[in-house]
Design a protein around this motif. Structure first.
Motif, PDB file in Angstrom:
ATOM      1  N   GLU A 112       0.833  -1.206   0.000  1.00 53.17           N
ATOM      2  CA  GLU A 112       0.000   0.000   0.000  1.00 53.17           C
ATOM      3  C   GLU A 112       0.864   1.252   0.000  1.00 53.17           C
ATOM      4  O   GLU A 112       1.781   1.399   0.805  1.00 53.17           O
ATOM      5  CB  GLU A 112      -0.905  -0.005   1.233  1.00 53.17           C
ATOM      6  N   ALA A 113       0.560   2.165  -0.930  1.00 51.71           N
ATOM      7  CA  ALA A 113       1.252   3.449  -0.979  1.00 51.71           C
ATOM      8  C   ALA A 113       0.612   4.393   0.038  1.00 51.71           C
ATOM      9  O   ALA A 113      -0.609   4.564   0.044  1.00 51.71           O
ATOM     10  CB  ALA A 113       1.184   4.044  -2.377  1.00 51.71           C
ATOM     11  N   VAL A 114       1.414   5.002   0.886  1.00 52.77           N
ATOM     12  CA  VAL A 114       0.886   5.842   1.964  1.00 52.77           C
ATOM     13  C   VAL A 114       1.664   7.150   2.056  1.00 52.77           C
ATOM     14  O   VAL A 114       2.761   7.289   1.508  1.00 52.77           O
ATOM     15  CB  VAL A 114       0.990   5.109   3.330  1.00 52.77           C
ATOM     16  N   LYS A 115       1.070   8.111   2.760  1.00 51.41           N
ATOM     17  CA  LYS A 115       1.808   9.327   3.114  1.00 51.41           C
ATOM     18  C   LYS A 115       2.879   8.929   4.118  1.00 51.41           C
ATOM     19  O   LYS A 115       2.613   8.170   5.055  1.00 51.41           O
ATOM     20  CB  LYS A 115       0.874  10.358   3.743  1.00 51.41           C
ATOM     21  N   SER A 116       4.070   9.415   3.918  1.00 51.21           N
ATOM     22  CA  SER A 116       5.157   8.991   4.799  1.00 51.21           C
ATOM     23  C   SER A 116       5.996  10.172   5.258  1.00 51.21           C
ATOM     24  O   SER A 116       6.261  11.106   4.486  1.00 51.21           O
ATOM     25  CB  SER A 116       6.060   7.988   4.073  1.00 51.21           C
ATOM     26  N   LEU A 117       6.390  10.113   6.504  1.00 53.24           N
ATOM     27  CA  LEU A 117       7.279  11.122   7.078  1.00 53.24           C
ATOM     28  C   LEU A 117       8.705  10.606   7.181  1.00 53.24           C
ATOM     29  O   LEU A 117       9.535  11.206   7.853  1.00 53.24           O
ATOM     30  CB  LEU A 117       6.783  11.523   8.468  1.00 53.24           C
ATOM     31  N   LYS A 118       8.968   9.504   6.513  1.00 57.10           N
ATOM     32  CA  LYS A 118      10.301   8.931   6.570  1.00 57.10           C
ATOM     33  C   LYS A 118      11.188   9.522   5.475  1.00 57.10           C
ATOM     34  O   LYS A 118      10.713   9.875   4.399  1.00 57.10           O
ATOM     35  CB  LYS A 118      10.249   7.409   6.430  1.00 57.10           C
ATOM     36  N   THR A 119      12.467   9.614   5.759  1.00 57.27           N
ATOM     37  CA  THR A 119      13.438  10.087   4.783  1.00 57.27           C
ATOM     38  C   THR A 119      14.702   9.249   4.900  1.00 57.27           C
ATOM     39  O   THR A 119      15.010   8.716   5.974  1.00 57.27           O
ATOM     40  CB  THR A 119      13.761  11.581   5.000  1.00 57.27           C
ATOM     41  N   THR A 120      15.413   9.122   3.796  1.00 57.71           N
ATOM     42  CA  THR A 120      16.633   8.316   3.794  1.00 57.71           C
ATOM     43  C   THR A 120      17.730   9.025   4.571  1.00 57.71           C
ATOM     44  O   THR A 120      17.978  10.217   4.371  1.00 57.71           O
ATOM     45  CB  THR A 120      17.106   8.056   2.353  1.00 57.71           C
ATOM     46  N   ILE A 121      18.383   8.289   5.443  1.00 54.68           N
ATOM     47  CA  ILE A 121      19.488   8.840   6.214  1.00 54.68           C
ATOM     48  C   ILE A 121      20.723   7.962   6.001  1.00 54.68           C
ATOM     49  O   ILE A 121      20.625   6.734   6.020  1.00 54.68           O
ATOM     50  CB  ILE A 121      19.125   8.937   7.719  1.00 54.68           C
ATOM     51  N   PRO A 122      21.865   8.562   5.727  1.00 57.65           N
ATOM     52  CA  PRO A 122      23.052   7.751   5.412  1.00 57.65           C
ATOM     53  C   PRO A 122      23.665   7.084   6.639  1.00 57.65           C
ATOM     54  O   PRO A 122      23.514   7.558   7.771  1.00 57.65           O
ATOM     55  CB  PRO A 122      24.024   8.779   4.822  1.00 57.65           C
ATOM     56  N   PHE A 123      24.310   5.951   6.379  1.00 57.01           N
ATOM     57  CA  PHE A 123      25.180   5.249   7.338  1.00 57.01           C
ATOM     58  C   PHE A 123      24.454   4.480   8.445  1.00 57.01           C
ATOM     59  O   PHE A 123      25.092   3.740   9.177  1.00 57.01           O
ATOM     60  CB  PHE A 123      26.191   6.210   7.982  1.00 57.01           C
ATOM     61  N   LEU A 124      23.134   4.630   8.588  1.00 57.30           N
ATOM     62  CA  LEU A 124      22.423   3.912   9.624  1.00 57.30           C
ATOM     63  C   LEU A 124      21.812   2.625   9.074  1.00 57.30           C
ATOM     64  O   LEU A 124      21.374   2.572   7.923  1.00 57.30           O
ATOM     65  CB  LEU A 124      21.328   4.783  10.240  1.00 57.30           C
ATOM     66  N   LYS A 125      21.726   1.600   9.903  1.00 60.06           N
ATOM     67  CA  LYS A 125      21.290   0.280   9.460  1.00 60.06           C
ATOM     68  C   LYS A 125      19.873   0.294   8.901  1.00 60.06           C
ATOM     69  O   LYS A 125      19.599  -0.269   7.842  1.00 60.06           O
ATOM     70  CB  LYS A 125      21.403  -0.718  10.617  1.00 60.06           C
ATOM     71  N   ASN A 126      18.934   0.896   9.615  1.00 60.33           N
ATOM     72  CA  ASN A 126      17.554   0.901   9.159  1.00 60.33           C
ATOM     73  C   ASN A 126      17.308   1.858   7.998  1.00 60.33           C
ATOM     74  O   ASN A 126      16.261   1.807   7.359  1.00 60.33           O
ATOM     75  CB  ASN A 126      16.612   1.250  10.317  1.00 60.33           C
ATOM     76  N   HIS A 127      18.251   2.756   7.784  1.00 55.67           N
ATOM     77  CA  HIS A 127      18.292   3.577   6.578  1.00 55.67           C
ATOM     78  C   HIS A 127      17.217   4.648   6.478  1.00 55.67           C
ATOM     79  O   HIS A 127      17.177   5.395   5.517  1.00 55.67           O
ATOM     80  CB  HIS A 127      18.212   2.668   5.349  1.00 55.67           C
ATOM     81  N   ASN A 128      16.298   4.723   7.432  1.00 52.59           N
ATOM     82  CA  ASN A 128      15.228   5.710   7.384  1.00 52.59           C
ATOM     83  C   ASN A 128      15.151   6.487   8.696  1.00 52.59           C
ATOM     84  O   ASN A 128      15.373   5.929   9.769  1.00 52.59           O
ATOM     85  CB  ASN A 128      13.873   5.058   7.126  1.00 52.59           C
ATOM     86  N   LEU A 129      14.837   7.756   8.566  1.00 53.71           N
ATOM     87  CA  LEU A 129      14.554   8.594   9.734  1.00 53.71           C
ATOM     88  C   LEU A 129      13.108   9.035   9.636  1.00 53.71           C
ATOM     89  O   LEU A 129      12.672   9.539   8.594  1.00 53.71           O
ATOM     90  CB  LEU A 129      15.477   9.813   9.772  1.00 53.71           C
ATOM     91  N   ASP A 130      12.365   8.836  10.691  1.00 54.43           N
ATOM     92  CA  ASP A 130      10.950   9.203  10.716  1.00 54.43           C
ATOM     93  C   ASP A 130      10.790  10.516  11.476  1.00 54.43           C
ATOM     94  O   ASP A 130      11.112  10.605  12.659  1.00 54.43           O
ATOM     95  CB  ASP A 130      10.136   8.098  11.388  1.00 54.43           C
ATOM     96  N   TYR A 131      10.296  11.545  10.793  1.00 47.34           N
ATOM     97  CA  TYR A 131      10.123  12.847  11.437  1.00 47.34           C
ATOM     98  C   TYR A 131       9.133  12.764  12.604  1.00 47.34           C
ATOM     99  O   TYR A 131       9.276  13.490  13.593  1.00 47.34           O
ATOM    100  CB  TYR A 131       9.638  13.887  10.420  1.00 47.34           C
ATOM    101  N   SER A 132       8.137  11.901  12.477  1.00 49.62           N
ATOM    102  CA  SER A 132       7.179  11.771  13.578  1.00 49.62           C
ATOM    103  C   SER A 132       7.827  11.138  14.804  1.00 49.62           C
ATOM    104  O   SER A 132       7.469  11.461  15.943  1.00 49.62           O
ATOM    105  CB  SER A 132       5.967  10.947  13.144  1.00 49.62           C
ATOM    106  N   ALA A 133       8.809  10.243  14.566  1.00 50.27           N
ATOM    107  CA  ALA A 133       9.536   9.645  15.691  1.00 50.27           C
ATOM    108  C   ALA A 133      10.387  10.692  16.401  1.00 50.27           C
ATOM    109  O   ALA A 133      10.543  10.655  17.629  1.00 50.27           O
ATOM    110  CB  ALA A 133      10.409   8.502  15.203  1.00 50.27           C
ATOM    111  N   VAL A 134      10.925  11.624  15.629  1.00 52.71           N
ATOM    112  CA  VAL A 134      11.713  12.718  16.221  1.00 52.71           C
ATOM    113  C   VAL A 134      10.840  13.555  17.145  1.00 52.71           C
ATOM    114  O   VAL A 134      11.299  14.050  18.178  1.00 52.71           O
ATOM    115  CB  VAL A 134      12.327  13.596  15.103  1.00 52.71           C
TER     116      VAL A 134
END
Length: 423
Positions: free
Chosen positions: A178-200
């Motif tokens: 399912e395609a959804v609205k996402s607050l995630k963005t690619t972040i370099p060097f981290l294992k999970n590779h995504n940063l979630d603005y809502s998690a911040v």
């Protein structure tokens, strides 16, 4: 327009019409057309500007150790770049694509803002051009519009990547159906590779999603404004900004393509962004325009891009990166722009701090940082102290500085792509 025409013809079985559905064909054709337009239109535009004696204020030869005075060189070359981008995009792009619409709006908006600045400098004989506060407002506004549209548009969605580790320790990357609205963005060097603005923004509790979108819009504003100003500062030597931007454009085109292809997105473990393939058409037109403009802007320049070009270029790079959720890679990819901006900030703030103490102390010989490499000790302010007075040991010709900055940008672009697999 041509895309829809040939898709219509394909319904009637016209041979060869189906080729227009291939993103690779349309992208490469956009690159060729934009390059041809910039080369052909560039020559006509330069002659037209010279006939009307519309030129930038002569650049003082005293700032150049080789005594090169640039007088009578037309400016507003950004018009060549904008025209060379928009024509192939309008011809070859899918105009119902929200991402392509945002890129076109950004190009026109910042192109007009830069045009006002150049117009005031040339025709009103005001060296300062458009007041800085109006420039900032214009940049903040387009950043706000882009961020808000990406938040509100139902077409701006992604299919998030999920890493699944099997029993044999093999990691398989799949994308949610399912395609959804996402607050995630690619972040370099981290294992999970995504940063979630809502998690911040999780500290706000149940309102973290709303706060995450506010943070995303603020981040978009910062990125667009910072990159636009960075490109503007980098435009100080013949071919400097155009060459760096062409390299950055190639890297962005690669990132946009892999983000739009579910197979490549899985390989790089990044989000799959449906519809972002139209950005490849735009970026190819952008790269073609940059290369074509270099035909006249390379040393010795026959035309300068002016703020019409530099503000637009930076905005295009920033918005494209935000759309494909790669804005956190920009400090690496646009490292040259970042260092140029940082050098100006350090120089001005340090000088102000020391001035309060009754001292005149500067860090660099000159800023933006590229000017440091061509400034002689004899050209420095005798009343000031310079912390890096002895660096570099000798001045360089601007063509050598430009090419070395290009080389650094090529390395940074390669590192940006590599970060997708290094984590």
């Amino acid at each position: 327009m041509l895309y829809y025409l040939f898709r219509f013809l394909d319904d009637f079985g016209i041979p060869g019409a189906h080729i227009w559905s291939y993103i690779s064909f349309r992208s490469l054709l956009a690159l060729i057309i934009s390059l041809v337009i910039s080369a052909w239109f560039g020559e006509k535009f330069i002659k037209w500007m010279k006939r009307r004696n519309i030129a930038e204020t002569a650049r003082d030869a005293s700032i150049d150790p080789f005594g090169v005075e640039k007088k009578g060189v037309p400016t507003m070359g950004g018009i060549i770049i904008i025209v060379s981008i928009l024509i192939p995009v309008l011809l070859l792009g899918r105009m119902r694509n929200i991402y392509l619409i945002l890129m076109i709006i950004t190009t026109v908006w910042l192109g007009f803002l830069g045009f006002l600045d150049d117009y005031i400098k040339i025709f009103r004989k005001n060296k300062e051009g458009l007041k800085g506060k109006y420039k900032i407002v214009g940049q903040l506004s387009i950043g706000f519009i882009v961020g808000l549209v990406l938040y509100l548009s139902p077409d701006a969605v992604v299919r998030e990547n999920v890493s699944i580790e099997k029993q044999n320790q093999e990691v398989v990357v799949k994308h949610k159906s399912e395609a959804v609205k996402s607050l995630k963005t690619t972040i370099p060097f981290l294992k999970n590779h995504n940063l979630d603005y809502s998690a911040v923004m999780s500290f706000v509790g149940k309102h973290k999603t709303a706060a995450g979108w506010i943070l995303f819009v603020i981040m978009t504003i910062i990125v667009v404004t910072a990159v636009s100003n960075g490109a503007n500062l980098n435009d100080g030597m013949d071919g400097m900004c155009a060459g760096n931007s062409a390299v950055i454009g190639v890297a962005l085109g690669i990132l946009a393509y892999v983000s739009s292809h579910i197979g490549y997105a899985a390989y790089f473990n990044i989000m799959y962004i449906p519809g972002s393939q139209e950005l490849v058409v735009f970026i190819c037109a952008f790269v073609g325009a940059m290369i074509g403009f270099l035909w006249y802007n390379a040393y010795p320049a026959q035309i300068f891009m002016g703020d019409t070009g530099s503000l637009t270029i930076g905005g295009i790079i920033g918005v494209c990166a935000v759309i494909i959720h790669k804005e956190l890679l920009l400090p690496i990819l646009c490292g040259i722009f970042f260092v140029e901006s940082l050098s100006v900030i350090i120089q001005t703030q340090w000088f102000k701090l020391q001035k309060r103490k009754g001292k005149r102390v500067r860090v660099f010989r000159a800023t933006p940082i590229h000017d440091t490499f061509r400034r002689l000790d004899s050209q420095l302010d005798a009343t000031s102290t310079y912390l890096l007075r002895g660096w570099p040991h000798r001045p360089f010709h601007e063509s050598k500085i430009t090419i070395r900055f290009w080389i650094v940008t090529i390395i940074l672009a390669a590192l940006t792509i590599i970060t997708l697999k290094v984590r």
